[in-house]
Design a protein around this motif. Structure first.
Motif, PDB file in Angstrom:
ATOM      1  N   MET A   1      14.293  -9.034 -16.089  1.00  0.00           N
ATOM      2  CA  MET A   1      13.843 -10.287 -14.972  1.00  0.00           C
ATOM      3  C   MET A   1      13.184  -9.854 -14.310  1.00  0.00           C
ATOM      4  SD  MET A   1      17.266 -11.943 -12.769  1.00  0.00           S
ATOM      5  CE  MET A   1      16.968 -13.043 -12.019  1.00  0.00           C
ATOM      6  N   LEU A   2      12.503 -10.092 -14.015  1.00  0.00           N
ATOM      7  CA  LEU A   2      11.155 -10.650 -12.787  1.00  0.00           C
ATOM      8  C   LEU A   2      12.248 -10.496 -11.127  1.00  0.00           C
ATOM      9  CD1 LEU A   2       8.556 -12.227 -13.990  1.00  0.00           C
ATOM     10  CD2 LEU A   2       8.391  -9.602 -13.390  1.00  0.00           C
ATOM     11  N   THR A   3      12.168  -9.512 -10.500  1.00  0.00           N
ATOM     12  CA  THR A   3      12.994  -9.744  -9.357  1.00  0.00           C
ATOM     13  C   THR A   3      11.426  -9.156  -8.000  1.00  0.00           C
ATOM     14  OG1 THR A   3      15.247  -9.612  -9.205  1.00  0.00           O
ATOM     15  CG2 THR A   3      14.580  -9.086  -7.405  1.00  0.00           C
ATOM     16  N   LEU A   4      11.455 -10.427  -6.955  1.00  0.00           N
ATOM     17  CA  LEU A   4      10.536 -10.266  -5.130  1.00  0.00           C
ATOM     18  C   LEU A   4      10.740  -9.815  -4.421  1.00  0.00           C
ATOM     19  CD1 LEU A   4       7.431  -9.958  -5.233  1.00  0.00           C
ATOM     20  CD2 LEU A   4       7.271 -12.749  -4.948  1.00  0.00           C
ATOM     21  N   HIS A   5      11.001  -8.741  -4.022  1.00  0.00           N
ATOM     22  CA  HIS A   5      11.504  -8.732  -2.686  1.00  0.00           C
ATOM     23  C   HIS A   5      11.081  -8.158  -2.042  1.00  0.00           C
ATOM     24  CE1 HIS A   5      14.955  -5.718  -4.846  1.00  0.00           C
ATOM     25  NE2 HIS A   5      13.912  -5.739  -5.971  1.00  0.00           N
ATOM     26  N   ARG A   6      11.015  -9.436  -0.869  1.00  0.00           N
ATOM     27  CA  ARG A   6      10.084  -9.836   0.562  1.00  0.00           C
ATOM     28  C   ARG A   6      10.741  -9.190   1.365  1.00  0.00           C
ATOM     29  NH1 ARG A   6       9.226 -16.207   2.567  1.00  0.00           N
ATOM     30  NH2 ARG A   6       7.228 -15.129   4.135  1.00  0.00           N
ATOM     31  N   ALA A   7       9.271  -8.991   2.734  1.00  0.00           N
ATOM     32  CA  ALA A   7       9.433  -7.918   3.785  1.00  0.00           C
ATOM     33  C   ALA A   7       9.568  -8.889   4.299  1.00  0.00           C
ATOM     34  CB  ALA A   7      10.383  -6.516   3.568  1.00  0.00           C
ATOM     35  N   ASP A   8       9.893  -8.440   5.709  1.00  0.00           N
ATOM     36  CA  ASP A   8       9.070  -8.795   7.239  1.00  0.00           C
ATOM     37  C   ASP A   8       7.394  -7.410   6.981  1.00  0.00           C
ATOM     38  OD1 ASP A   8      10.549 -10.712   7.999  1.00  0.00           O
ATOM     39  OD2 ASP A   8      11.693  -9.032   9.339  1.00  0.00           O
ATOM     40  N   ALA A   9       7.959  -6.620   6.815  1.00  0.00           N
ATOM     41  CA  ALA A   9       6.593  -6.074   6.760  1.00  0.00           C
ATOM     42  C   ALA A   9       6.584  -4.598   5.399  1.00  0.00           C
ATOM     43  CB  ALA A   9       6.576  -5.286   8.064  1.00  0.00           C
ATOM     44  N   LEU A  10       5.499  -4.116   4.944  1.00  0.00           N
ATOM     45  CA  LEU A  10       5.663  -3.199   4.176  1.00  0.00           C
ATOM     46  C   LEU A  10       4.669  -2.276   3.998  1.00  0.00           C
ATOM     47  CD1 LEU A  10       6.067  -2.705   1.251  1.00  0.00           C
ATOM     48  CD2 LEU A  10       3.934  -4.260   0.479  1.00  0.00           C
ATOM     49  N   LEU A  11       5.477  -0.588   3.886  1.00  0.00           N
ATOM     50  CA  LEU A  11       4.762  -0.134   4.020  1.00  0.00           C
ATOM     51  C   LEU A  11       4.799   1.037   2.785  1.00  0.00           C
ATOM     52  CD1 LEU A  11       3.824   2.156   6.467  1.00  0.00           C
ATOM     53  CD2 LEU A  11       5.600   3.236   7.140  1.00  0.00           C
ATOM     54  N   THR A  12       4.004   0.952   2.231  1.00  0.00           N
ATOM     55  CA  THR A  12       3.798   1.863   0.518  1.00  0.00           C
ATOM     56  C   THR A  12       4.450   3.635   0.872  1.00  0.00           C
ATOM     57  OG1 THR A  12       1.418   1.792   0.863  1.00  0.00           O
ATOM     58  CG2 THR A  12       2.829  -0.057  -0.048  1.00  0.00           C
ATOM     59  N   GLY A  13       3.589   3.750   1.951  1.00  0.00           N
ATOM     60  CA  GLY A  13       3.352   5.092   1.795  1.00  0.00           C
ATOM     61  C   GLY A  13       3.542   6.329   3.281  1.00  0.00           C
TER      62      GLY A  13
END
Length: 223
Positions: free
Chosen positions: A1-13
Motif C-alpha cells: 500500500m502506498l503511503t505519502l508522508h507529508r511534513a511542514d519541512a523535510l530534511l533528508t540528511g
C-alpha cells in the motif's frame, strides 16, 4: 500500500537543506520517491496521506544499547510506578532483587523494547547478550549496530559514561545522530519532530518526536 508522508519541512540528511512542504512516498518497507508534496501527490493520487506537523528527518541512532536494555530496568509507568518508582533501576543486586526472568527482560510495548523512549530512534549500538532482549530489538525493527569506537558516542570523550536515552546528548550538532538518509530506494525509516527546522531541532530536543517509522510502519506516534 502506498503511503505519502507529508511534513511542514523535510530534511533528508546531515548536509541537506530543509525542503518546505516536503514529502516521502512509501511502498511497503521502501521509499519510492522524495520531494515536494504537490509533486508526489499528483504522481500517486491513490496513496494514503499522513500529515505530520514539524520536521521529517532520518531516524536517530542511540548508543549504549547494552547499558540501556540489559543493565537497567525501566519500570512500567502504568503498572509498576507505585511499587518501583519511575527511575531506571541499575546495579547487579538491585536487578537481582527484582527476580526478572529472561522473557521479562525482553518484554515489549507497542512493538518496541520498553526501555527506549519514543525519541525517533531507529538504530542502537552495542553487543546484546540476553537472547530475549535481542529478539525484542529484532522484532521492533530497530537496527543493531556495533558499539561506537572506543565505547563512546560521537562527540563524547571517555570510554565509559552514564548512558543516556537521549540520542542528542553530547553532540555538537544534533544531525550527527541521523542514521542514514531519507532517499528514494532506501528503507522507509525516518522520524518527525515538532520543530520548525534544522536550527530549532536542538532546542526542541529528541523528546519532541511526533512519529517514528521503521520498515514503513509506525513504531511510535504521539497521540
Amino acid at each position: 500500500m502506498l503511503t505519502l508522508h507529508r511534513a511542514d519541512a523535510l530534511l533528508t540528511g546531515r548536509g541537506a537543506d530543509p525542503l518546505p512542504g516536503g514529502a516521502v512516498l512509501v511502498d511497503g518497507g521502501r521509499i519510492t520517491a522524495v520531494g515536494p508534496y504537490e509533486e508526489l501527490g499528483a504522481r500517486a493520487p491513490q496513496a494514503r496521506v499522513r500529515r505530520w506537523p514539524g520536521l521529517l528527518t532520518p531516524g536517530l541512532v542511540l548508543h549504549g544499547a547494552r547499558e540501556l536494555l540489559e543493565e537497567a530496568y525501566h519500570p512500567d509507568g502504568q503498572f509498576e510506578a507505585d511499587r518501583l518508582g519511575t527511575e531506571p533501576i541499575t546495579g547487579a543486586a538491585e536487578l537481582a532483587a527484582l527476580g526478572l526472568t529472561e522473557a521479562g527482560r525482553g518484554k515489549k510495548k507497542r512493538g518496541a523494547p520498553p526501555k527506549i523512549p519514543p525519541r525517533g530512534v531507529v538504530a542502537v549500538t552495542g553487543r546484546l547478550t540476553v537472547p530475549a532482549v535481542r529478539t525484542a530489538v529484532a522484532r521492533s525493527g530497530l537496527e543493531l549496530l556495533p558499539p561506537a569506537a572506543g565505547g563512546a558516542a560521537p562527540g563524547v570523550s571517555g570510554a565509559r559514561r552514564a548512558v543516556s536515552a537521549d540520542p542528542f546528548e553530547g553532540l555538537a550538532d544534533v544531525r550527527e545522530a541521523f542514521h542514514g538518509v531519507v532517499a528514494a530506494g532506501g528503507p522507509a525509516r525516518f522520524a518527525v519532530f515538532a520543530a520548525a527546522g534544522a536550527g530549532s531541532l536542538r532546542e526542541a530536543g529528541s523528546a519532541a518526536c511526533v512519529a517514528t517509522v521503521i520498515g514503513g510502519r509506525l513504531l511510535h506516534r504521539r497521540r
